[in-house]
Design a protein around this motif. Sequence first.
Motif, PDB file in Angstrom:
ATOM      1  N   VAL A  49       0.839  -1.196   0.000  1.00 60.04           N
ATOM      2  CA  VAL A  49       0.000   0.000   0.000  1.00 60.04           C
ATOM      3  C   VAL A  49       0.879   1.252   0.000  1.00 60.04           C
ATOM      4  N   MET A  50       1.927   1.235   0.814  1.00 59.32           N
ATOM      5  CA  MET A  50       2.837   2.374   0.868  1.00 59.32           C
ATOM      6  C   MET A  50       3.503   2.618  -0.479  1.00 59.32           C
ATOM      7  N   ASN A  51       4.032   1.552  -1.096  1.00 56.03           N
ATOM      8  CA  ASN A  51       4.762   1.717  -2.351  1.00 56.03           C
ATOM      9  C   ASN A  51       3.853   2.103  -3.504  1.00 56.03           C
ATOM     10  N   TYR A  52       2.567   1.745  -3.424  1.00 55.38           N
ATOM     11  CA  TYR A  52       1.627   2.141  -4.462  1.00 55.38           C
ATOM     12  C   TYR A  52       1.640   3.665  -4.633  1.00 55.38           C
ATOM     13  N   LEU A  74      13.972  12.451  -8.145  1.00 54.83           N
ATOM     14  CA  LEU A  74      13.743  11.077  -7.706  1.00 54.83           C
ATOM     15  C   LEU A  74      14.050  10.942  -6.219  1.00 54.83           C
ATOM     16  N   MET A  75      15.207  11.418  -5.821  1.00 54.97           N
ATOM     17  CA  MET A  75      15.601  11.316  -4.412  1.00 54.97           C
ATOM     18  C   MET A  75      14.754  12.216  -3.521  1.00 54.97           C
ATOM     19  N   TYR A  76      14.264  13.306  -4.064  1.00 54.25           N
ATOM     20  CA  TYR A  76      13.354  14.170  -3.294  1.00 54.25           C
ATOM     21  C   TYR A  76      12.097  13.403  -2.903  1.00 54.25           C
ATOM     22  N   GLU A  77      11.505  12.701  -3.873  1.00 60.33           N
ATOM     23  CA  GLU A  77      10.273  11.962  -3.576  1.00 60.33           C
ATOM     24  C   GLU A  77      10.536  10.813  -2.603  1.00 60.33           C
ATOM     25  N   ILE A  78      11.647  10.126  -2.773  1.00 65.91           N
ATOM     26  CA  ILE A  78      11.953   9.014  -1.870  1.00 65.91           C
ATOM     27  C   ILE A  78      12.273   9.540  -0.463  1.00 65.91           C
ATOM     28  N   PRO A 106       8.974   9.247   4.091  1.00 69.95           N
ATOM     29  CA  PRO A 106       8.761   8.851   5.492  1.00 69.95           C
ATOM     30  C   PRO A 106       8.181   9.957   6.358  1.00 69.95           C
ATOM     31  N   THR A 107       8.408  11.205   5.998  1.00 72.64           N
ATOM     32  CA  THR A 107       7.854  12.305   6.788  1.00 72.64           C
ATOM     33  C   THR A 107       6.646  12.963   6.119  1.00 72.64           C
ATOM     34  N   ALA A 108       6.309  12.524   4.904  1.00 68.79           N
ATOM     35  CA  ALA A 108       5.116  13.025   4.208  1.00 68.79           C
ATOM     36  C   ALA A 108       4.369  11.830   3.635  1.00 68.79           C
ATOM     37  N   PRO A 109       3.860  10.961   4.517  1.00 62.82           N
ATOM     38  CA  PRO A 109       3.213   9.730   4.077  1.00 62.82           C
ATOM     39  C   PRO A 109       1.926  10.025   3.323  1.00 62.82           C
ATOM     40  N   PRO A 110       1.267   9.007   2.802  1.00 62.49           N
ATOM     41  CA  PRO A 110       0.061   9.233   1.997  1.00 62.49           C
ATOM     42  C   PRO A 110      -1.009  10.024   2.733  1.00 62.49           C
ATOM     43  N   ALA A 136      -3.162   4.294   8.370  1.00 61.77           N
ATOM     44  CA  ALA A 136      -2.161   5.326   8.097  1.00 61.77           C
ATOM     45  C   ALA A 136      -0.938   5.131   8.985  1.00 61.77           C
ATOM     46  N   ALA A 137      -1.186   4.709  10.223  1.00 63.44           N
ATOM     47  CA  ALA A 137      -0.070   4.464  11.145  1.00 63.44           C
ATOM     48  C   ALA A 137       0.817   3.329  10.639  1.00 63.44           C
ATOM     49  N   ASP A 138       0.203   2.301  10.049  1.00 60.04           N
ATOM     50  CA  ASP A 138       0.987   1.190   9.494  1.00 60.04           C
ATOM     51  C   ASP A 138       1.886   1.686   8.364  1.00 60.04           C
ATOM     52  N   VAL A 139       1.329   2.505   7.498  1.00 58.06           N
ATOM     53  CA  VAL A 139       2.092   3.008   6.354  1.00 58.06           C
ATOM     54  C   VAL A 139       3.226   3.909   6.821  1.00 58.06           C
ATOM     55  N   ILE A 140       2.943   4.759   7.793  1.00 60.09           N
ATOM     56  CA  ILE A 140       3.994   5.633   8.328  1.00 60.09           C
ATOM     57  C   ILE A 140       5.122   4.801   8.925  1.00 60.09           C
TER      58      ILE A 140
END
Length: 937
Positions: free
Chosen positions: A762-765, A820-824, A828-832, A887-891
Amino acid sequence: MTIRPFLAALMAVSLVPIVLAAPPAGKPLKLPEIKFEKYTLPNGLTVITHEDHRLPLVAVDLWYHVGPLNERAGRTGFAHLFEHMMFEGSEHVGEKAHIKFVQGAGATDVNGTTSFDRTNYFETLPANQLELGLWLESDRMGFLMEGLDRVKLANQRDVVRNERRQGEGQPYELANEKMYQLLFPKEHPYYADVIGSHADIEAARIADIRDFHQQFYTPNNASIAIAGDFDPVKLKALLTKYFGPIPKGPAVAPVNVETPAITAQRRAVVTDTVKLPELTIAWLTPGVFQPGSDEADVAMFALGGAKASRLDQALVYKTQVAQRVTCQLDAEKLAGIAECDVIAKPGVKLEDLEATVWSEIAKLQADGPTEEEVTAAKAVHLTRKITGLQRLGGFGGVADTLNQYNQYTGDPGYLVKDVASQQAVTASGAKAAAAKYFTKDSAVVVYTVAGKKELNDVPRSPGDTDADVKIVNPYSEAFETEQAWRKTPPAPGPALSFHLPVPKTFTLKNGLKVYFVEDKNLPVLSAQVEVRAGSENTPFAKAGLASLTGATMGEATTTRDLTQLAEAQEKIGTRINLGTTMDGMDAALTVTTNNADQGLELLADVMQHPAFADKDFDRMQKQRLVAISQVADSPQAIAQRVGPLLIYGEHPYGASATGTLDSVKALSKADLVEFYKQHYGPADAALTLVGDVNEAEAKRLAEKYFGGWTGTARAGVKLAPAPAAPQRHIVIVDKPGAPQTALFAFGQGVPITTPDLQAIQVMNYTLGGSFGSRINMNLREEHGYTYGAQSAYQLYAQGGGFLAGGLVRTDITGPAAKELMYEISRFPTAPPTDAELTMAKDARVHAIPALFETTSATAGALGSIFLYNRPLDYYTTLPEKYSKVTAADVIRVAKEDVHPINLIIVAVGDKAKIEQGLKDTNLGPIEVRTPTGELVK
C-alpha cells in the motif's frame, strides 16, 4: 504507448459449440463462438456488448478509427501524441485525474495504444465501477478541448519523445524503422514509425491537436466494446446518458491507399551500438483477413516461427552460427508485413547468414511446408485464440477482439470465419504463398552492424510557443450548462463480494503436492510444476547455474531430442514455458482439454527425464555467454545488473540470474546434473491443475503422469545475512552515445514473508507503484523527464531489493536524480494523505479478482501458495488484510523500510554529458564503474 502487433491478438468468448472438422489432435474439440449485441447510438457511436458473469469484472474498450493511416507527411505521430493527450484531463474529470480515478477503483489492464490503423483506450474495472469507466471515457471523448492547452501539449511532447528515445536506445530498433521505410514509399501511411519523428512531434501545435480531436475523436468515428458482468438494460441507459449528448462529428473519409508492390530488392545498412550484427529480411503480404494472409502466416511459421523451425534448425541448432531467429507476420489494413530477424553469433558474417536464409526459403518454395508443419501452425493458432477467450479486457481480450473484428470486417463475431479460414489452409496453399510473397526481388534487407547510433533528435520548442493562440470553447454556454451534471463522479454500485477460488489439494504417494481448481468456462487446462530450485541455491561463483539448468531441461529429454520435443508440443498447440526466479523454478503449459493427456505427458517428461545431453549443454552455455555479452547493448539492462551487485556483493541477491561471463564459463554439464539431483524431486515440488477437468480427472492425470516421479530434492539453503547497507553515493556507467540515461536508485528490501507485506505494498503504491504515484507524476507528468518512472520491492523468500527510477532524458539526468531522491527522501515524513491511502487500498483490493481471470494466472497464484508456504485461503483473505492497513501502518513501514541515505544511485548513460549534472546534485560522491560493476580508477 505504441504497439507493433505480433500476428493476430489472442481471441474472444462465449459458448456456442462449433465442432471443428479437423481437430489438431486428441478428441474432437468444440470451439466457443462470440455472443454479442451490436447497436448504434443516434450520434453514430457503435456499441458492442458481451455478457460474462464469471467474475465481478467489466472491460471497457474504446476504439477510435484513427492512426497513422489517417496522417499526412509532416504530421507523423499525431495519432500517438493524441493518445497521450487523452490522459491529460478533460473538463469535468480534472487535470491528470483520469488515471487516478481508474487506478483508485482497482482497474487493471489500463492503457491506451496506437497502431497503424486505430487508437484504443481500455480498462478492466470491478463490475460496480462500470459507470465510472463510462463517465471517464465519455468526458474525454466529448469534453477534452476545454482542458487542452499549450502547457499540457509541451509536457506530452516531451513524454512522447522520451518514449521514442526509449525505443531508440534498444538494440536493433533503428533497423526496424528502416525496414518500414524500405517497404513503403514516403507518402504511404505506414512509412514512418507509429510514434512519429522527433521533428514532427516537436512541430505539433495546439491548434493542430485540437483540430485532430474534432475531426477524429468523435462518436461516429468510434466503437465501444463492453464485456463482463453487467445488466444489459442498465448498460444501455448508462451509454445513452454519458455518450448520447456528445454531438456527431464530421464524416471521416475512408482511406484507400494502394500499397505498391516491391519488384526489385531494396537494401540498407544501419549502424548501432550493438555487440552482434543482425540480419532483417521483410516482405509485403496481403492485409488483415484478406485472401492469402493465412497461407503466408503458416509458411512464415514453418520458416522461422516454431521453436524447431527450418531457420532455427539451420542456423541456431546445427551450425550454431545464429544467436536467435525470430519470424513473424503482422497483418494490417493496407498490407501485411512478414519479417525475419537473425542475430549472428560473434565472428559470423551477415552475408553467410543471408545465404542460408535464402537457401531455406528456396526449399520451402520448392517443396512447401510438411503436413506436420501445417498441422502445428493451425494448432498453435487455435490454442492462442481459445486461451485468449479467458480475458475480458487488455490486449487481445474479449472486448478488444470484438472491436478488432468489427473494425476490419464489420462483424464482431467474425471468430468463426477467422478460425475456419486458418483451419482451411493446406500445405499446397502455404507453398504457393511462400513462392509468391517470399521472393528475393520483393524483399527488403537490412543489415545492422556495430557503429555509431545515428539519431535525428531536434531541440525543444521555445517556451513561449503557442502563447498567443486563443483557445475557443467548442460548445455553447447553454450546452455546457446542460452538461454540468458531469462534474460529479458517479458513485460505485453495491459493494462486490469476491468469490475467489480456494484450491482443493491432495498429495501423491511420492510426496508431490497437487493443487486443483475446476474452471468449466472454456475447454482449456493449465498445468504448472513448481520446484524450490531457484537462484538462491546457487553460490555466487556459480551464478546462472539454476537458470541454465532449468533452460536446458526444456531442450530435450532422454526419449525426445530437441526437434522431437518441440514438434510434440506444437502438434497440440502448446509450448512448455520454463522460468527460474530467485526462489523457484516453474514449468507451465496450457492446452485445450482434448489434448490434456498429451500435454501432461510432455510436461512430466521434461520434469522427470531431462537429457542434459552434451550437445544441448554446449549450445545453451554458448548462447548464454553471448546473451550476457549483449547486456552491454542496453543501458537499463546494465543498471539492473550493476545495482544489485553493489548492494549485495557476492551474495545470491547480488548476482544476475543469468550469471556472469566468468561464472557461466566455469559451469560444466556435471554441475547441471548435480543441481537437478539436489533440487528437483516430488517431495519438494507442487503440481497445479486449473481448467475444465473435474477432481477425479485431475487425480487421474496427476497420478498417471507424476505418480512415478522419484528424486531426493533437499530443502533450500539458509542464506547468509545481507551485508551492511552502503552509504548513498552515485555510480556512473559510461555508455557513449546513449539517447537516454538509465537512472535507478537501488537499496535493500524486505522478504515476501514479512507480516508487513500488505502495508508495504500500500505504501509503495503511492510512492512509485502506480501510474499516479508521486515518483511518476513528478518525473513524467510535472517535468517531462521520462516516459515512465516507478519504484518496486523485489520480494524474495529470505530478503530482497528495492529500486526506483526509469529512463530519463540525457540532458536532465542530474535534475531527474534530484527529483527522484526528493520523492523518496520526503516520503517517510510526508506519508500518503487520506485520499492517497484510500486509493491505494482500494486499488490493491479491487485488483485481486484479475489474478484469477485466466487458468494460467490462477495456476501461477497457486504455485506461489506452495512456494511460500501460504495457507490455501491466502487470496480470499487478502481483501481484509489490505482493508485493515492504517495510516499508522504506512507511516511505520515507510520509516522502517525506505532508506534514502542507504541507496546507490546508478546512472548508465553518456558520461561526458551527465557527469557534471550529477555532481551538481550533491547527492553523494561519484564513482565510475564498468558495465560489469568493476571500479574504474
